[in-house]
Structure formats: C-alpha cells, structure tokens
Design a protein around this motif. Structure first.
Motif, PDB file in Angstrom:
ATOM      1  N   ASP A   1     -12.975   1.742  -0.600  1.00 45.36           N
ATOM      2  CA  ASP A   1     -13.886   2.691   0.032  1.00 45.36           C
ATOM      3  C   ASP A   1     -14.988   3.177  -0.904  1.00 45.36           C
ATOM      4  N   THR A   2     -14.701   3.309  -2.171  1.00 39.83           N
ATOM      5  CA  THR A   2     -15.690   3.857  -3.098  1.00 39.83           C
ATOM      6  C   THR A   2     -16.423   2.790  -3.913  1.00 39.83           C
ATOM      7  N   VAL A   3     -16.172   1.515  -3.621  1.00 42.57           N
ATOM      8  CA  VAL A   3     -16.875   0.441  -4.328  1.00 42.57           C
ATOM      9  C   VAL A   3     -18.123   0.094  -3.547  1.00 42.57           C
ATOM     10  N   GLU A   4     -19.275   0.259  -4.180  1.00 45.42           N
ATOM     11  CA  GLU A   4     -20.531  -0.031  -3.504  1.00 45.42           C
ATOM     12  C   GLU A   4     -20.949  -1.465  -3.745  1.00 45.42           C
ATOM     13  N   GLY A   5     -21.636  -2.037  -2.752  1.00 41.69           N
ATOM     14  CA  GLY A   5     -22.162  -3.386  -2.863  1.00 41.69           C
ATOM     15  C   GLY A   5     -22.551  -3.902  -1.500  1.00 41.69           C
ATOM     16  N   GLU A   6     -23.173  -5.059  -1.487  1.00 37.63           N
ATOM     17  CA  GLU A   6     -23.588  -5.694  -0.245  1.00 37.63           C
ATOM     18  C   GLU A   6     -22.486  -6.638   0.195  1.00 37.63           C
ATOM     19  N   ILE A   7     -21.388  -6.074   0.636  1.00 38.36           N
ATOM     20  CA  ILE A   7     -20.201  -6.874   0.892  1.00 38.36           C
ATOM     21  C   ILE A   7     -20.266  -7.513   2.267  1.00 38.36           C
ATOM     22  N   GLY A   8     -20.145  -8.858   2.279  1.00 38.46           N
ATOM     23  CA  GLY A   8     -19.943  -9.540   3.543  1.00 38.46           C
ATOM     24  C   GLY A   8     -20.867 -10.690   3.842  1.00 38.46           C
ATOM     25  N   GLY A   9     -20.293 -11.708   4.464  1.00 37.38           N
ATOM     26  CA  GLY A   9     -21.035 -12.755   5.115  1.00 37.38           C
ATOM     27  C   GLY A   9     -21.651 -13.859   4.283  1.00 37.38           C
ATOM     28  N   LEU A  10     -21.449 -13.894   3.008  1.00 40.24           N
ATOM     29  CA  LEU A  10     -22.096 -14.912   2.178  1.00 40.24           C
ATOM     30  C   LEU A  10     -21.380 -16.256   2.232  1.00 40.24           C
ATOM     31  N   LEU A  11     -20.073 -16.234   2.352  1.00 44.65           N
ATOM     32  CA  LEU A  11     -19.276 -17.452   2.272  1.00 44.65           C
ATOM     33  C   LEU A  11     -19.133 -18.117   3.637  1.00 44.65           C
ATOM     34  N   SER A  12     -19.149 -19.437   3.645  1.00 43.81           N
ATOM     35  CA  SER A  12     -19.034 -20.184   4.894  1.00 43.81           C
ATOM     36  C   SER A  12     -17.568 -20.446   5.236  1.00 43.81           C
ATOM     37  N   GLU A  13     -17.329 -20.861   6.450  1.00 47.06           N
ATOM     38  CA  GLU A  13     -15.980 -21.245   6.880  1.00 47.06           C
ATOM     39  C   GLU A  13     -15.468 -22.392   6.001  1.00 47.06           C
ATOM     40  N   GLU A  14     -16.354 -23.305   5.640  1.00 48.54           N
ATOM     41  CA  GLU A  14     -15.971 -24.436   4.788  1.00 48.54           C
ATOM     42  C   GLU A  14     -15.551 -23.959   3.400  1.00 48.54           C
ATOM     43  N   ASP A  15     -16.297 -23.018   2.838  1.00 50.79           N
ATOM     44  CA  ASP A  15     -15.932 -22.451   1.532  1.00 50.79           C
ATOM     45  C   ASP A  15     -14.523 -21.873   1.580  1.00 50.79           C
ATOM     46  N   LEU A  16     -14.263 -21.087   2.610  1.00 57.05           N
ATOM     47  CA  LEU A  16     -12.966 -20.416   2.733  1.00 57.05           C
ATOM     48  C   LEU A  16     -11.841 -21.417   2.961  1.00 57.05           C
ATOM     49  N   ALA A  17     -12.103 -22.467   3.739  1.00 58.05           N
ATOM     50  CA  ALA A  17     -11.079 -23.494   3.987  1.00 58.05           C
ATOM     51  C   ALA A  17     -10.726 -24.227   2.694  1.00 58.05           C
ATOM     52  N   LEU A  18     -11.719 -24.516   1.872  1.00 59.30           N
ATOM     53  CA  LEU A  18     -11.457 -25.193   0.593  1.00 59.30           C
ATOM     54  C   LEU A  18     -10.602 -24.332  -0.330  1.00 59.30           C
ATOM     55  N   ILE A  19     -10.881 -23.060  -0.365  1.00 53.63           N
ATOM     56  CA  ILE A  19     -10.101 -22.154  -1.205  1.00 53.63           C
ATOM     57  C   ILE A  19      -8.680 -22.031  -0.671  1.00 53.63           C
ATOM     58  N   ALA A  20      -8.541 -21.924   0.635  1.00 58.28           N
ATOM     59  CA  ALA A  20      -7.224 -21.776   1.255  1.00 58.28           C
ATOM     60  C   ALA A  20      -6.326 -22.979   0.990  1.00 58.28           C
ATOM     61  N   GLU A  21      -6.915 -24.160   0.841  1.00 58.82           N
ATOM     62  CA  GLU A  21      -6.125 -25.363   0.554  1.00 58.82           C
ATOM     63  C   GLU A  21      -5.300 -25.200  -0.717  1.00 58.82           C
ATOM     64  N   ASN A  22      -5.805 -24.451  -1.679  1.00 57.74           N
ATOM     65  CA  ASN A  22      -5.134 -24.293  -2.963  1.00 57.74           C
ATOM     66  C   ASN A  22      -4.121 -23.151  -2.993  1.00 57.74           C
ATOM     67  N   LEU A  23      -4.023 -22.404  -1.916  1.00 56.50           N
ATOM     68  CA  LEU A  23      -3.043 -21.318  -1.866  1.00 56.50           C
ATOM     69  C   LEU A  23      -1.691 -21.861  -1.420  1.00 56.50           C
ATOM     70  N   VAL A  24      -0.641 -21.351  -2.014  1.00 60.98           N
ATOM     71  CA  VAL A  24       0.706 -21.722  -1.592  1.00 60.98           C
ATOM     72  C   VAL A  24       1.052 -20.905  -0.349  1.00 60.98           C
ATOM     73  N   PRO A  25       1.954 -21.419   0.495  1.00 63.59           N
ATOM     74  CA  PRO A  25       2.367 -20.640   1.664  1.00 63.59           C
ATOM     75  C   PRO A  25       2.937 -19.278   1.238  1.00 63.59           C
ATOM     76  N   ASP A  26       2.778 -18.316   2.130  1.00 56.93           N
ATOM     77  CA  ASP A  26       3.213 -16.934   1.919  1.00 56.93           C
ATOM     78  C   ASP A  26       2.538 -16.319   0.689  1.00 56.93           C
ATOM     79  N   SER A  27       1.212 -16.463   0.651  1.00 57.92           N
ATOM     80  CA  SER A  27       0.436 -15.849  -0.423  1.00 57.92           C
ATOM     81  C   SER A  27      -0.880 -15.343   0.145  1.00 57.92           C
ATOM     82  N   SER A  28      -1.583 -14.619  -0.658  1.00 56.76           N
ATOM     83  CA  SER A  28      -2.890 -14.116  -0.258  1.00 56.76           C
ATOM     84  C   SER A  28      -3.821 -14.198  -1.465  1.00 56.76           C
ATOM     85  N   ALA A  29      -5.107 -14.065  -1.193  1.00 56.01           N
ATOM     86  CA  ALA A  29      -6.082 -14.112  -2.279  1.00 56.01           C
ATOM     87  C   ALA A  29      -7.261 -13.209  -1.948  1.00 56.01           C
ATOM     88  N   ALA A  30      -7.846 -12.671  -2.974  1.00 55.43           N
ATOM     89  CA  ALA A  30      -9.103 -11.943  -2.857  1.00 55.43           C
ATOM     90  C   ALA A  30     -10.175 -12.849  -3.444  1.00 55.43           C
TER      91      ALA A  30
END
Length: 140
Positions: free
Chosen positions: A68-97
């Motif tokens: 809530d207190t972190v300022e910035g222009e947060i949102g919308g820069l990354l594409s669905e393809e970018d996110l899918a590529l990153i998700a490929e490297n995550l193990v099941p039952d995990s999350s990432a920032a």
C-alpha cells in the motif's frame, strides 16, 4: 528525459502465499530514489500445475496490503507470453513475485554518456553469489 536501466527479478516462494517480507526493502529503495517500480505481478502455480497471475490491484487485499505504501507505476507492462515463460520455471505449489524497476540512480549517468557522444556497448550483471565467492577467495 533520461531513463536509467530497467531490470526485472523473479522471486520464487514455496507455497502459494506471499507474506510481504521483502516489502520494507522495496519501499526503502523507492523512497530513497534508487529505483522506480514499473511493474509488479504475482504468479501462482497450484499443486496440479494450474497457473494464474495477478497484478497488484487484483490480489486479495490481505496479500496486497504490504504494498500500500510503495509508490510506482505498477501494472500492465508484461505480456501474457512473458508471464507464461516465467511460470514454466516455477515448481508446482509455488508462487513468485515478478518485479520490474528502473534504476533511477543511473539516469544521470545515462544522460552524461549521451551528452558526451558516448555509446554504452556492454552492460552485464554479475550475480551476487559469484561476487561474494570472489571476495571471500581474495581475503585468503
């Protein structure tokens, strides 16, 4: 307008709950003018491999509240393809920032290089563990 280099990090967490422990350091970097947050996305991979991703404003309020207190222009820069590529490297039952920031501390240097007619021909990031190991070895 001079812009500093833009970088991103993917920080994986076991389980599907982000506890916000890194938020105070992100806030400190933003408030001191070292970085400017450009995008922040959370990716979750369930135990069955199902992937979902959320911008900060779509998160459960409890999970989003540390930012809530972190300022910035947060949102919308990354594409669905970018996110899918990153998700490929995550193990099941995990999350990432996934955090994208501008190194605002370097913007003035970028401008100085441009005004001097210079051209940056190479820029590499040396991983912190490699530097730590080299420094440790040098002390022997």
């Amino acid at each position: 307008m001079d812009v500093g280099p833009v970088e991103y990090v993917v920080i994986a967490f076991p389980g599907n709950h982000f506890n916000g422990e890194i938020v105070p350091e992100v806030r400190r970097l933003v408030e001191s003018g070292i970085v400017r947050i450009i995008d922040l996305t959370f990716i979750k991979k369930d135990a069955d491999g199902t992937v979902s991703h959320f911008e900060l404003d779509a998160l459960d309020p409890e999970e989003a509240s540390p930012f809530d207190t972190v300022e910035g222009e947060i949102g919308g820069l990354l594409s669905e393809e970018d996110l899918a590529l990153i998700a490929e490297n995550l193990v099941p039952d995990s999350s990432a920032a996934l955090l994208v920031w501008e190194n605002t501390w370097a913007a003035a240097m970028v401008g100085a290089i441009r005004r001097a007619g210079g051209l940056l021909v190479q820029h590499e990031r040396i991983p912190a563990p490699v530097v730590a190991q080299a420094l440790e070895a040098a002390e022997l």
